[in-house]
Design a protein around this motif. Structure first.
Motif, PDB file in Angstrom:
ATOM      1  N   ASP A  31       0.808  -1.220   0.000  1.00 47.82           N
ATOM      2  CA  ASP A  31       0.000   0.000   0.000  1.00 47.82           C
ATOM      3  C   ASP A  31       0.844   1.273   0.000  1.00 47.82           C
ATOM      4  O   ASP A  31       0.427   2.290  -0.556  1.00 47.82           O
ATOM      5  N   ASN A  32       2.033   1.237   0.620  1.00 50.11           N
ATOM      6  CA  ASN A  32       2.833   2.471   0.723  1.00 50.11           C
ATOM      7  C   ASN A  32       4.117   2.433  -0.099  1.00 50.11           C
ATOM      8  O   ASN A  32       4.862   3.407  -0.117  1.00 50.11           O
ATOM      9  N   LEU A  33       4.373   1.325  -0.772  1.00 52.92           N
ATOM     10  CA  LEU A  33       5.642   1.184  -1.491  1.00 52.92           C
ATOM     11  C   LEU A  33       5.827   2.273  -2.546  1.00 52.92           C
ATOM     12  O   LEU A  33       6.895   2.884  -2.645  1.00 52.92           O
ATOM     13  N   ALA A  34       4.825   2.533  -3.360  1.00 53.29           N
ATOM     14  CA  ALA A  34       4.980   3.508  -4.442  1.00 53.29           C
ATOM     15  C   ALA A  34       5.321   4.886  -3.899  1.00 53.29           C
ATOM     16  O   ALA A  34       6.223   5.567  -4.413  1.00 53.29           O
ATOM     17  N   ALA A  35       4.633   5.307  -2.855  1.00 55.96           N
ATOM     18  CA  ALA A  35       4.868   6.641  -2.300  1.00 55.96           C
ATOM     19  C   ALA A  35       6.260   6.750  -1.690  1.00 55.96           C
ATOM     20  O   ALA A  35       6.932   7.788  -1.835  1.00 55.96           O
ATOM     21  N   ARG A  36       6.706   5.713  -1.019  1.00 52.80           N
ATOM     22  CA  ARG A  36       8.019   5.769  -0.376  1.00 52.80           C
ATOM     23  C   ARG A  36       9.163   5.600  -1.382  1.00 52.80           C
ATOM     24  O   ARG A  36      10.262   6.085  -1.166  1.00 52.80           O
ATOM     25  N   MET A  37       8.883   4.921  -2.460  1.00 50.96           N
ATOM     26  CA  MET A  37       9.907   4.704  -3.478  1.00 50.96           C
ATOM     27  C   MET A  37      10.129   5.953  -4.330  1.00 50.96           C
ATOM     28  O   MET A  37      11.250   6.236  -4.767  1.00 50.96           O
ATOM     29  N   ALA A  38       9.078   6.703  -4.578  1.00 47.77           N
ATOM     30  CA  ALA A  38       9.102   7.775  -5.575  1.00 47.77           C
ATOM     31  C   ALA A  38      10.275   8.745  -5.427  1.00 47.77           C
ATOM     32  O   ALA A  38      10.966   9.032  -6.417  1.00 47.77           O
ATOM     33  N   TYR A  58      14.446  -1.844  -3.265  1.00 50.35           N
ATOM     34  CA  TYR A  58      15.879  -1.735  -3.558  1.00 50.35           C
ATOM     35  C   TYR A  58      16.195  -2.042  -5.019  1.00 50.35           C
ATOM     36  O   TYR A  58      17.092  -1.418  -5.604  1.00 50.35           O
ATOM     37  N   ARG A  59      15.499  -2.976  -5.619  1.00 53.01           N
ATOM     38  CA  ARG A  59      15.711  -3.233  -7.055  1.00 53.01           C
ATOM     39  C   ARG A  59      15.440  -1.963  -7.870  1.00 53.01           C
ATOM     40  O   ARG A  59      16.260  -1.548  -8.695  1.00 53.01           O
ATOM     41  N   ALA A  60      14.292  -1.365  -7.633  1.00 49.14           N
ATOM     42  CA  ALA A  60      13.870  -0.240  -8.463  1.00 49.14           C
ATOM     43  C   ALA A  60      14.689   1.011  -8.194  1.00 49.14           C
ATOM     44  O   ALA A  60      15.046   1.737  -9.132  1.00 49.14           O
ATOM     45  N   THR A  61      14.992   1.285  -6.949  1.00 47.88           N
ATOM     46  CA  THR A  61      15.764   2.497  -6.664  1.00 47.88           C
ATOM     47  C   THR A  61      17.202   2.372  -7.146  1.00 47.88           C
ATOM     48  O   THR A  61      17.802   3.361  -7.578  1.00 47.88           O
ATOM     49  N   THR A  62      17.750   1.163  -7.105  1.00 52.45           N
ATOM     50  CA  THR A  62      19.089   0.969  -7.663  1.00 52.45           C
ATOM     51  C   THR A  62      19.068   1.142  -9.182  1.00 52.45           C
ATOM     52  O   THR A  62      19.904   1.838  -9.758  1.00 52.45           O
ATOM     53  N   ALA A  63      18.090   0.536  -9.846  1.00 49.56           N
ATOM     54  CA  ALA A  63      18.039   0.604 -11.307  1.00 49.56           C
ATOM     55  C   ALA A  63      17.670   1.995 -11.808  1.00 49.56           C
ATOM     56  O   ALA A  63      18.111   2.414 -12.880  1.00 49.56           O
ATOM     57  N   GLY A  64      16.872   2.720 -11.055  1.00 47.86           N
ATOM     58  CA  GLY A  64      16.419   4.026 -11.513  1.00 47.86           C
ATOM     59  C   GLY A  64      17.351   5.166 -11.165  1.00 47.86           C
ATOM     60  O   GLY A  64      17.172   6.277 -11.665  1.00 47.86           O
ATOM     61  N   ARG A  65      18.348   4.920 -10.325  1.00 52.86           N
ATOM     62  CA  ARG A  65      19.257   5.983  -9.890  1.00 52.86           C
ATOM     63  C   ARG A  65      20.524   5.988 -10.747  1.00 52.86           C
ATOM     64  O   ARG A  65      20.486   6.039 -11.959  1.00 52.86           O
ATOM     65  N   SER A  66      21.666   5.876 -10.095  1.00 55.15           N
ATOM     66  CA  SER A  66      22.938   6.083 -10.793  1.00 55.15           C
ATOM     67  C   SER A  66      23.244   5.006 -11.826  1.00 55.15           C
ATOM     68  O   SER A  66      23.993   5.256 -12.767  1.00 55.15           O
ATOM     69  N   TRP A  67      22.697   3.802 -11.660  1.00 54.26           N
ATOM     70  CA  TRP A  67      22.989   2.748 -12.637  1.00 54.26           C
ATOM     71  C   TRP A  67      22.594   3.187 -14.046  1.00 54.26           C
ATOM     72  O   TRP A  67      23.264   2.862 -15.015  1.00 54.26           O
TER      73      TRP A  67
END
Length: 511
Positions: free
Chosen positions: A335-342, A372-381
């Motif tokens: 329920d809160n993953l999208a908001a915290r990931m953004a 962690y998968r998405a934030t790693t892939a969407g950031r500096s990688w």
């Protein structure tokens, strides 16, 4: 309490006045001066060699020939962290480890720039000690400190003509250090024609930026960037807005910034960034004087295409700086993953859609794993992918890519986090801050990483005993070395994630 730096420098070396040269201490005559170092474990070590001086916000200058003891680290650039380290604006010092000072040796030279974005950090960290690498690979290792944060990257050129170099002063420090190395390293047994740069995080970004700076042309011959990319630099208008925000927080305008004590300037750096929010961003500036094009946009800087380059990232970058034990992560739910990931995706993409795509592709993952998968892939990688693709598309001389999959045996919850490859590249597996542990797998992998980096420095091709043949990165294969307990090659190992995030433009933080 003795600082970690003092431990590295030899007990209480930093708390006592520099001692007179002892019998057997190595003494080197160079164009820059006469330097007395120390001998330890079969190596000659020279610490705290001054390579320049600089007035605040101005380009650095070389120093006259000196006779100096080089037996203790110099102070680091003022910053909010590392409070146990001596800090000073006068921080242009380098450190050197060499198996021997005979000029005929002409060993490869491996020069390291530290991380910490452009605001923090120091090469005096025990992770960056050059002894093991120098000894294991028979190379000369050099580590460099330079100006950071406002002292190195506060852009004032459009606000005051007295400071035309202010936005890239930290980069100019590195260029001056590389000139010092070119002119003096032969006296330490190094080959000025085989200078290899490597740097992690901000250190890698500094290298990527140098690859687009005409003043750096010819000063280095091969590179490795470790979780550090610089696709675009800060635009001059945004950099000016950031400068104005800091000046407003400081009070007194440019004159105050140029004259107030260090502590006041550090305090003002908590000004709110008018572009990104949070603290003011510092980084290289497209000032059209020293940096006249973005390093990797719209393509790879032509001057860099003949330079062999390794680019790397770790499998779980964001597990290093987004604490898995924090309440924010422990209480993640669907329920809160999208908001915290953004906020940590760093791009403008619909986070709910990202979560849905990841859940469909990795149906057994927990919310924490997908975070962690998405934030790693969407950031500096993504920056690494752009840089590697740009070099491949331009027909660059040689490009190799790696991903560290080796999971931390000492902190399993971190996986393979940001900074994991520092200890592997230096062989400092037991140093404070290392995630690698000292087991047989870590030792074997460290020998492979050190060997591959040193081979690139020595021959222009990365190879190491026990490491599979490392195929160059070309399109469309995107060959990638997966560093692990059993390292292996894979083509486009994150293809699905690469294609997912390629739907939206990448924006370099700070640009």
């Amino acid at each position: 309490m003795t600082s970690r730096r003092a431990v590295l420098a030899g007990g209480l070396a930093l708390t006592l006045p520099p001692r007179a040269g002892a019998t057997g201490d190595p003494v080197v005559e160079t164009p820059a001066g006469r330097f007395t170092g120390t001998r330890e474990g079969g190596l000659s070590r020279f610490l705290g060699i001054r390579y320049g001086r600089a007035e605040r916000f101005r380009a650095p200058v070389a120093v006259p020939r000196v006779e100096a003891m080089a037996q203790a680290f110099g102070p680091i650039c003022p910053q909010r962290g590392l409070k146990t380290e001596p800090q000073s604006e006068d921080c242009l010092f380098l450190n050197l480890w060499t198996p021997g000072t005979e000029r005929s040796a002409r060993r490869p030279v491996m020069v390291y720039f530290h991380g910490g974005a452009y605001s923090n950090g120091s090469v005096t960290d025990p992770l960056n000690d050059g002894a093991t690498l120098a000894r294991a690979e028979d190379v000369v290792v050099v580590t460099v400190n330079h100006r950071l944060n406002a002292f190195g990257y506060l852009y004032l050129a459009r606000l005051d003509p007295r400071f035309p170099d202010s936005g890239n002063a930290g980069q100019l420090d590195l260029i001056l250090a590389l000139r010092w190395i070119r002119d003096n390293i032969a006296s330490f047994g190094g080959d000025p024609g085989r200078v290899f740069l490597f740097g992690q995080s901000g250190g890698g970004a500094k290298i990527a930026t140098l690859m687009g700076m005409p003043a750096a042309r010819g000063l280095f011959h091969s590179v490795a960037t470790m979780s550090g990319q610089q696709v675009t630099a800060s635009g001059p208008m945004n950099a000016t807005a950031r400068g104005q925000a800091l000046l407003e927080r400081l009070g007194g305008g440019v004159e105050a910034a140029a004259t107030l004590p260090v502590e006041k300037l550090l305090e003002a750096q908590d000004a709110r960034d008018p572009i990104l929010g949070g603290g003011v961003y510092f980084g290289p500036v497209l000032d059209m004087k020293w940096l006249r094009r973005h390093p990797f946009w719209p393509d790879a800087a032509p001057q860099s295409l003949a330079i062999p380059m390794i680019l790397g990232n770790t499998h779980d970058e964001t597990r290093a700086f987004i604490d898995p034990a924090s309440e924010r992560i422990r209480t993640l739910s669907w329920d809160n993953l999208a908001a915290r990931m953004a906020p940590d995706l760093k791009i403008d993409i619909l986070p709910e859609w990202v979560v849905a795509e990841y859940r469909a592709h990795f149906p057994n993952d927990t919310p924490q794993q997908i975070f962690y998968r998405a934030t790693t892939a969407g950031r500096s990688w993504r920056g690494q992918v752009i840089e590697a693709d740009a070099r491949a598309a331009a027909g660059a001389k040689a490009t190799w890519v790696y991903q560290v999959d080796f999971a931390s045996p000492t902190q399993p919850v971190r996986g393979a986090p940001h900074t994991m490859d520092i200890a592997l590249a230096f062989g400092t597996l037991s140093a404070p801050g290392s995630f690698t542990g000292t087991g047989a797998g870590a030792q074997r992998l460290s020998r492979q990483v050190m060997g591959a980096f040193a081979a690139l420095a020595r021959t222009g091709t990365p190879s190491a005993p026990g490491l599979p043949a490392w195929r160059p990165y070309t399109l469309p294969d995107r060959a990638t070395m997966l560093f692990d307990t059993s390292s292996r090659m894979a083509d486009d190992p994150r293809r699905w994630e690469r294609e997912l995030f390629a739907r939206v433009p990448y924006i370099q933080p700070g640009s």
